[in-house]
Write an enzyme that holds these catalytic residues in place. Structure first.
Site, short mmCIF file in Angstrom:
data_model
loop_
_atom_site.label_atom_id
_atom_site.label_comp_id
_atom_site.label_asym_id
_atom_site.label_seq_id
_atom_site.Cartn_x
_atom_site.Cartn_y
_atom_site.Cartn_z
N CYS A 111 41.03 2.68 26.40
CA CYS A 111 41.98 2.22 25.38
C CYS A 111 42.29 0.73 25.53
O CYS A 111 42.82 0.30 26.56
CB CYS A 111 43.27 3.02 25.48
SG CYS A 111 44.53 2.42 24.31
N TYR A 169 39.68 -0.70 14.51
CA TYR A 169 40.05 0.69 14.21
C TYR A 169 40.14 0.91 12.70
O TYR A 169 39.77 1.98 12.20
CB TYR A 169 41.38 1.06 14.88
CG TYR A 169 41.22 1.30 16.37
CD1 TYR A 169 40.86 2.57 16.84
CD2 TYR A 169 41.37 0.29 17.29
CE1 TYR A 169 40.68 2.80 18.19
CE2 TYR A 169 41.20 0.50 18.64
CZ TYR A 169 40.85 1.77 19.10
OH TYR A 169 40.66 1.99 20.42
N1 LIG Z 1 50.68 3.86 20.28
C1 LIG Z 1 49.81 3.41 19.24
C2 LIG Z 1 48.56 2.73 19.69
C3 LIG Z 1 47.97 3.18 20.96
C4 LIG Z 1 46.80 4.04 20.68
O1 LIG Z 1 46.35 4.22 19.54
N2 LIG Z 1 46.27 4.58 21.73
C5 LIG Z 1 45.15 5.45 21.59
C6 LIG Z 1 44.06 5.10 22.54
S1 LIG Z 1 43.50 3.46 22.27
C7 LIG Z 1 45.58 6.85 21.90
O2 LIG Z 1 46.24 7.10 22.88
N3 LIG Z 1 45.21 7.80 21.06
C8 LIG Z 1 45.57 9.15 21.25
C9 LIG Z 1 44.87 10.04 20.32
O3 LIG Z 1 44.08 9.54 19.52
O4 LIG Z 1 45.12 11.21 20.40
C10 LIG Z 1 49.58 4.48 18.24
O5 LIG Z 1 50.38 5.38 18.24
O6 LIG Z 1 48.69 4.38 17.40
#
Ligand SMILES: N[C@@H](CCC(=O)N[C@@H](CS)C(=O)NCC(=O)O)C(=O)O
Length: 326
Positions: free
Chosen positions: A53, A184
């Site tokens: 991440c 993304y």
């Molecule tokens: N906290 C933010 C950004 C952090 C984020 O997207 N982290 C990703 C990894 S880079 C994650 O933990 N994703 C969990 C998932 O897709 O279930 C969000 O809620 O979008």
């Protein structure tokens, strides 16, 4: 894929026109010394991440650069997402040794039993209460750089100098919108138009930064700032993950002479390369079950390149002593 068949993991974040708009954060109480804020305290908080991440990686880099390893502990979830989200399967017994949890989801469920979003990293957990303290991935490094300063190692560099904060904040906004989140937005787009919009914004911003880095070793001169950490974590994943999986493929990072030299330069600095796990990055983006569909990768094969030796090649940027022109 039509907008009627939204990706099951990201469905709530996909708009009718196929645009990906990330969810908001669950844990937003700031760190600080005012009533109601989380007071920085050595040994109390634990940063949870998974190595693929980019948002979590930047908090890990800043923690290292500022010498906060003994102050804020680190828990590492696997970079393969399960149906319940990130799992501590790398740890003995499959549980985080400090928090005793199997999934990061448990922190989110404890914070809000009705939580329907994705349980994400980075998240900092208060080990005394076991509750999530902060998952504000945009501001997390700034907290470490400012209100956590009483705990910085002696001689730690100032990644967020007072006199540059407004310029750093302004640059961070565009780096976030067009680059960090931009990859993304391209990768998760569910319509051609949404993909193309993100792709164009991403590459025009990279072209701009390529020019900026022709005369300046780092983004603000010959010293590293918070903005460099933010840019690095996307660039170091670019050719391994975003170019092939998210179709951000106008050109590779290695085709930008200055951005590529800059990424190698940072990679070779303690705190950057030694917190970058290229194998985890390659395998997670290509083969983690929730991303396989994006790469049309039914068998979960992941590529073997790029490799560490690519980033360890000479960058020849030492002569650039600064001189970034505003
Ligand atoms: N906290 C933010 C950004 C952090 C984020 O997207 N982290 C990703 C990894 S880079 C994650 O933990 N994703 C969990 C998932 O897709 O279930 C969000 O809620 O979008």
């Amino acid at each position: 894929m039509s907008t009627a068949e939204k990706h099951p993991v990201f469905a709530a974040e996909l708009k009718a026109d196929g645009t990906f708009v990330p969810q908001s954060n669950l844990f937003t109480t700031p760190f600080g010394y005012k009533p109601g804020e989380h007071r920085p305290e050595a040994g109390r908080y634990r940063l949870l991440w998974m190595k693929a991440c980019p948002y979590a990686h930047r908090a890990v880099i800043v923690r290292r650069l500022l010498g906060l390893e003994e102050v804020i502990s680190l828990g590492t979830a696997s970079h393969f997402r399960t149906e319940y989200g990130w799992e501590f399967s790398l740890d003995e017994g499959g549980v985080d040794p400090v928090l005793g949890i199997r999934y990061i989801k448990e922190i989110y469920d404890a914070g809000d039993p009705a939580y329907k979003g994705r349980p994400t990293v980075p998240v900092i957990v208060d080990t005394v209460t076991g509750q999530g303290a902060n998952s504000d991935y945009f501001r997390l490094t700034n907290y470490l750089e400012t209100v956590w300063s009483p705990f910085h190692k002696t001689g730690a560099q100032d990644l967020y100098p007072q006199q540059l904060r407004s310029e750093i904040d302004a640059l961070n906004d565009v780096i976030f919108r067009d680059i960090n989140s931009g990859v993304y937005k391209a990768g998760f787009a569910h319509s051609q138009a949404a993909y193309e919009q993100a792709y164009d914004a991403l590459f025009s911003r990279l072209d701009e930064l390529e020019q900026r880095l022709a005369h300046s070793r780092y983004l603000f001169g010959d010293f590293i700032t918070d903005s460099d950490v933010r840019l690095y974590t996307t660039l170091v994943r670019f050719d391994a993950a975003y170019y092939p999986v998210f179709k951000t493929n106008r050109n590779r990072l290695t085709d930008f002479p200055n951005l590529w030299g800059y990424t190698k330069d940072l990679y070779q600095i303690p705190g950057f390369g030694d917190t970058t796990d290229l194998a985890a990055i390659r395998s997670s983006y290509h083969a983690s079950p929730h991303l396989r569909g994006f790469a049309a990768n039914p068998y979960g094969i992941y590529p073997l390149g790029p490799e560490e030796q690519d980033f360890l090649a000479p960058h020849r940027r030492e002569y650039l002593k600064g001189g970034y022109s505003r």
